[in-house]
Design a protein around this motif. Structure first.
Motif, PDB file in Angstrom:
ATOM      1  N   SER A 211       0.799  -1.229   0.000  1.00 38.76           N
ATOM      2  CA  SER A 211       0.000   0.000   0.000  1.00 38.76           C
ATOM      3  C   SER A 211       0.828   1.274   0.000  1.00 38.76           C
ATOM      4  CB  SER A 211      -0.927   0.009   1.212  1.00 38.76           C
ATOM      5  OG  SER A 211      -1.573  -1.216   1.331  1.00 38.76           O
ATOM      6  N   VAL A 212       1.824   1.315   0.917  1.00 40.65           N
ATOM      7  CA  VAL A 212       2.564   2.560   1.061  1.00 40.65           C
ATOM      8  C   VAL A 212       3.356   2.877  -0.217  1.00 40.65           C
ATOM      9  CG1 VAL A 212       4.289   3.782   2.422  1.00 40.65           C
ATOM     10  CG2 VAL A 212       2.701   2.212   3.537  1.00 40.65           C
TER      11      VAL A 212
ATOM     12  N   THR B 258      -3.053   6.669   1.749  1.00 42.84           N
ATOM     13  CA  THR B 258      -2.884   5.223   1.884  1.00 42.84           C
ATOM     14  C   THR B 258      -4.244   4.534   2.007  1.00 42.84           C
ATOM     15  OG1 THR B 258      -1.223   6.008   3.424  1.00 42.84           O
ATOM     16  CG2 THR B 258      -1.235   3.655   2.945  1.00 42.84           C
ATOM     17  N   GLY B 259      -5.166   5.240   2.723  1.00 42.27           N
ATOM     18  CA  GLY B 259      -6.485   4.648   2.944  1.00 42.27           C
ATOM     19  C   GLY B 259      -7.183   4.362   1.630  1.00 42.27           C
TER      20      GLY B 259
ATOM     21  N   HIS C 271      -5.674   1.340   0.174  1.00 42.03           N
ATOM     22  CA  HIS C 271      -6.154   0.153   0.906  1.00 42.03           C
ATOM     23  C   HIS C 271      -7.468  -0.323   0.349  1.00 42.03           C
ATOM     24  CE1 HIS C 271      -3.658   0.974   4.732  1.00 42.03           C
ATOM     25  NE2 HIS C 271      -3.130  -0.010   4.032  1.00 42.03           N
ATOM     26  N   ALA C 272      -8.401   0.639   0.246  1.00 41.95           N
ATOM     27  CA  ALA C 272      -9.749   0.286  -0.196  1.00 41.95           C
ATOM     28  C   ALA C 272      -9.708  -0.291  -1.601  1.00 41.95           C
ATOM     29  CB  ALA C 272     -10.644   1.507  -0.139  1.00 41.95           C
TER      30      ALA C 272
END
Lengths: 889, 111
Positions: B26-27, B43-44, B47-48
């Motif tokens: 992710s990062v 990042t969120g 993630h999703a």
């Protein structure tokens, strides 16, 4: 920017982390949190700690979506299939398991079914009690008008109202839709053809009675049947009794001295949940009801119009006192209304909802002895507790029993069973068990119904149980019990960790231990309390039955309704006296037990210049009465035919002598007040004093009693001396039949005396029954506890045996634990039971002291029962060969 | 192919996973996207998107190594699946065909 309180400056805020850990699904948490942390550290290097923190927080909040919070669901291959497939497997396994542990299953089912059965019976009783009079159409608008007065500093609360009050209310209040009245005139000897039958349940009612009360008419018009005088409506059963299959309409019956009555209707029998039960309803016009407010009475029922409040009717009824009663005061009391009120006297009317009469009304002259809401509460609480104790036991026993199934759970889990499946399985088992228990409980209820009817004084039939919603309720209830009681063991079992369980370690116990102990102790507290209550109640009843009552109640026969003999009474008495086994015959309308005439009069005592008036009960007896009943004389003489002045002679009892303050009673003068008129005032000379005897129940102290000379032929008392009572009765009946064609009825004085304490006997029986139940349930609880702990201590026992402990030593060790519980239970139960029972005893003027040995006895009894229950298990555990118990490591 | 179930952001993330293979997590994806687009990518959001892609079967993941700045938590490394690759290919071909059909005069006008 100001550094926050965070101890590690280059860490993200702790609480934000905690928030994240709390709501993000466990299977996502690790890498998401890791990513956020990594990002945070990079941002710290770039934009500084404060901003990085804000961003971190922001990122955390971004994760607050169902996307991240949704927990991972285990996709089981079974879960999509309809559960019926597994259900049959659960049932098979359940049956096998129950069958394998027969003793355990039996105990569990029996315990629960006893609880369910007693609960069912009590619910039956309580529902019936609560249903009184609620079946009438518009029952919520029907009220009974009652009369309340205070006269001579004495409260008078009557269940009826004055005769004209109902009609006055109908006239003057717009809120009253209908008023109907009922009068009872006592028992009647009803003549039909040659048969004469004594009917106790005869009422005289207004013609609209059947439209206010929902008693359906089978024949005849509900509106006009009782419009004319000397008409009567019979209940179905009574009509059948007199006329068989013939049509009763138009037939006639003779009601005692009221003459010929024409049957104009037949109604259904009065339902048992009604506050009156009459077999015959004569028309109100047939009996005389005075039109004076102070000298007439009728049970008055009022139906309000829809939407009208009772308050308005009450206000109008308050006006009646000054409007109608005040003018009559002068006539009856010889003083005007203001003077009457000044003395603290008053009159008033009240209205009670008809549905409240059975449980909440305790007035003078009720139509029938009513029940008490208190009993409904007590019974409901007892039912609830019994069921609760049974359920707790069920849970306890199931949990204890499940110890042996931990391996099964382990295997099932290893083979891929998930939590929900295991929980479903064990819940299925416990529901199955409760249904077995329910079936057994129903069987128990059917078997116990007759004896329960005796105990409760009701007439329940199997139909009451099967018809109503009760059965549905019972099924739903046991389903709920099964789910609730089964949920604890189910969840405990389902949470076993397969590895530890398969290694042979048990996981339950420990934390739940004190709870189980506390539960068993509570059960024993209840049992011991119940045992104490039973002992005390029994002792008190024995005390009352055996106490010297001042008269000899053995071998006294009482003939009823002898007033029908009229002029032939003396001849009949003489005939009886000739019988060899009859010692003495006396006119005994007044008797110290059972049905008796009543007489109360004001007695005035001249003490110097002062006159004191005492309300005193009076007896009218003949010269044979005292010897017949074996009542002793303390001073003076009995009445005698030899004196011509007996009409002005009087006997007192010792209590009266004390109350009147006579030092030397013989020869003293007393006078009676009568109804206040000059003609009813009379003066008497005391000729003798009788020893105190209990002419009322032992709830009261022996009150003063004045005994006048006179004949009350309502009953005859015979002192007999024979062992062959049937033959004697036959002879007397022959005599009776020769003299009159009225029915022959008799009773024995000692039986009448026992009946006075029937309600106390009922209470004592109830205590005994509940004590038995409580002990049974407590024993089951104890058995469950003992089974569980001995199972857990198998290894310990093995080690002890290897190290040389004897069987007795081990049994003692195991027993001591439980004896401690019982000792604690005794200590807790004693003060509670002691206090409650001393309150109960306070109702009796003549009572026993609280027997202190009762507590010890109850404790010892509980101990014996407990030892018997546990020793089987303890001995079994102690006898096991240590090789067996130790090898399974 | 069902073109509609691949959003624009998802498509870019999926491409980046392919670009960064075998170290896509992710990062790094978020950083790469920031560099490439010049816009901040949280990042969120990544993630999703990754999770949706995984549900659709376009990427798979396994836990990788942990670093100290992650507080000892492991990374989740994503790789494009065969299905994901085919989808990317399809999308690209549709675009290419469309690009190819644009008359040169039109493109000239844009510049």
């Amino acid at each position: 920017m100001k550094k926050s309180t965070n101890p590690l400056p280059d860490q993200p805020p702790r609480w934000a982390d905690q928030l994240l850990e709390w709501f993000v699904a466990p299977h996502l948490l690790e890498y998401i949190q890791g990513d956020l942390h990594e990002n945070f550290h990079k941002r710290v290097a770039k934009v500084g700690i404060a901003r990085a923190r804000r961003e971190y927080l922001w990122a955390v909040f971004h994760c607050l979506t169902p996307f991240f919070t949704k927990r991972q669901t285990i996709k089981s291959s079974y879960s999509n299939q309809p559960s019926t497939v597994m259900l049959s497997n659960y049932l098979t396994i359940a049956f096998r398991n129950l069958w394998r542990q027969k003793a355990f299953t039996a105990i569990n089912i029996v315990g629960l079914s006893v609880g369910l059965a007693s609960c069912l019976l009590i619910v039956l009783y309580v529902l019936h009690e609560l249903s009184y009079d609620s079946y009438h159409a518009h029952a919520d608008r029907i009220y009974r008008m009652t009369m309340h007065a205070r006269m001579d500093e004495k409260d008078i609360n009557l269940a009826y109202s004055t005769g004209p009050s109902g009609q006055a209310l109908l006239r003057e209040s717009s809120g009253v839709e209908a008023v109907t009245r009922l009068r009872k005139e006592g028992a009647f000897l009803v003549k039909h053809g040659q048969d004469i039958i004594k009917e106790e349940k005869v009422a005289f009612v207004d013609s609209n009675f059947f439209s206010v009360f929902s008693l359906p008419m089978m024949k005849g018009s509900p509106k006009n049947a009782l419009a004319e005088p000397n008409t009567v409506v019979l209940t179905k059963t009574t009509a059948q009794k007199y006329f068989g299959k013939a049509d009763p309409i138009g037939q006639s019956l003779t009601l005692g001295n009221l003459g010929l009555f024409r049957v104009t209707g037949v109604c259904e029998d009065v339902p048992s949940n009604t506050h009156f039960h009459y077999d015959m309803f004569g028309s109100f016009e047939s009996v005389k009801t005075g039109d004076k407010w102070l000298a007439s009475g009728a049970y008055t029922y009022v139906r309000l119009r829809e939407g009208h409040s009772l308050a308005q009717v009450e206000t109008i009824s308050r006006g009646f006192v000054s409007k109608y009663i005040a003018p009559e005061i002068k006539e009856f009391f010889g003083m005007d209304f203001t003077e009457f009120q000044k003395k603290g006297n008053r009159f008033g009317f009240q209205f009670q909802p008809i549905t409240d009469i059975h449980l909440r009304s305790d007035l003078d002259d009720e139509l029938e002895a009513n029940s008490d809401a208190k009993y409904v509460y007590i019974f409901s609480v007892i039912a609830f507790f019994i069921l609760l104790l049974a359920c707790i036991n069920f849970t306890n026993l199931s949990t204890a029993g499940s110890a042996s199934r931990s391996k099964e759970v382990g295997i099932r889990k290893v083979l891929g069973s998930v939590r929900t499946q295991l929980v479903t399985q064990f819940l299925t088992e416990s529901v199955l068990l409760t249904f077995f228990a329910l079936v057994l409980a129903l069987v128990l209820v059917f078997l116990l119904l007759p004896s329960f009817n005796v105990l409760s004084g009701k007439q329940f039939t199997v139909n009451d149980l099967v018809n109503g919603r009760l059965l549905m309720g019972a099924v739903v209830c046991s389903l709920v019990i099964g789910l609730l009681a089964g949920s604890y063991p189910a969840f405990v079992l389902a949470s076993f960790k397969p590895i530890t369980v398969l290694k042979g370690k048990l996981q339950i116990g420990g934390r739940g231990g004190w709870l189980r102990n506390a539960l068993v102790t509570t059960q024993f507290v209840v049992s011991i309390g119940m045992i104490v209550a039973t002992i005390v109640a029994n002792r008190q009843i024995q005390f009352m039955q055996n106490k010297k009552v001042g008269f000899d109640r053995e071998q006294v026969l009482v003939l009823h309704d002898t007033h029908v003999l009229g002029a032939k009474a003396d001849a009949f008495k003489a005939e009886l006296a000739k019988l060899s086994s009859v010692v003495k015959v006396a006119s005994a309308g007044f008797l110290p037990a059972g049905h008796t005439s009543q007489n109360v009069d004001g007695v005035q005592i001249q003490d110097g210049a002062r006159t004191a008036t005492h309300r005193t009960k009076g007896y009218y007896i003949d010269e044979d009465y005292l010897p017949t009943l074996g009542i002793g004389l303390a001073q003076g003489r009995n009445f005698s035919k030899a004196f011509s002045t007996e009409n002005t002679s009087v006997l007192l009892n010792e209590a009266a002598v004390r109350t009147y303050g006579f030092k030397n009673p013989i020869g003293q003068q007393i006078s009676t007040v009568g109804d206040g008129s000059a003609g009813s005032k009379r003066t008497y000379t005391v000729v003798g004093v009788v020893k105190d005897f209990h002419f009322e129940s032992m709830h009261q102290h022996i009150a003063p009693l004045v005994i006048f000379y006179g004949k009350d032929n309502n009953q005859l008392a015979l002192r007999i001396q024979t062992n062959d009572i049937p033959t004697l009765l036959q002879k007397i009946e022959q005599q009776w039949k020769a003299t009159t064609d009225n029915p022959f009825a008799y009773s024995f004085l000692n039986e009448r005396f026992s009946k006075m304490y029937q309600s106390e006997q009922h209470i004592s029986q109830l205590f005994a029954v509940f004590a038995g139940l409580a002990v049974l349930i407590a024993c089951l609880g104890l058995f469950g506890l003992a089974a569980f702990t001995t199972h857990q201590r198998t290894k310990e026992i093995g080690v002890r045996k290897v190290l040389g402990s004897s069987v007795t030593g081990i049994v003692t060790l195991l027993l001591t634990d439980y004896l401690k519980l019982i000792l604690i239970a005794t200590l807790i139960a004693s003060p509670i039971a002691g206090y409650t029972m001393s309150q109960w005893l306070r109702d009796f003027a003549y009572r026993i002291d609280l027997p202190w040995w009762a507590f010890a006895l109850a404790g010892v009894l509980a101990t014996i029962v407990a030892v018997l229950t546990v020793s089987y298990l303890a001995i079994k555990a102690a006898l096991v060969n240590p090789v067996k118990s130790l090898k399974a490591e | 192919m069902r073109r509609s179930d691949l959003g624009e952001f998802e498509e870019v993330v999926l491409l980046t996973v392919a670009v960064l293979a075998p170290n896509a997590y992710s990062v790094s994806i978020a950083e790469e996207l920031e560099i490439e687009t010049g816009q901040t990518v949280s990042t969120g959001a990544v993630h999703a998107a990754l999770q949706r892609l995984e549900q659709k079967g376009y990427v798979t993941s396994q836990l990788g190594e942990a670093t100290s700045e992650r507080g000892g938590r492991r990374k989740r490394i994503f790789t494009v699946t065969a299905l994901g690759g085919r989808i990317l290919n399809d999308v690209r071909q549709v675009r290419n065909r469309l690009w190819d059909r644009i008359v040169p005069q039109v493109t000239l006008k844009w510049n």
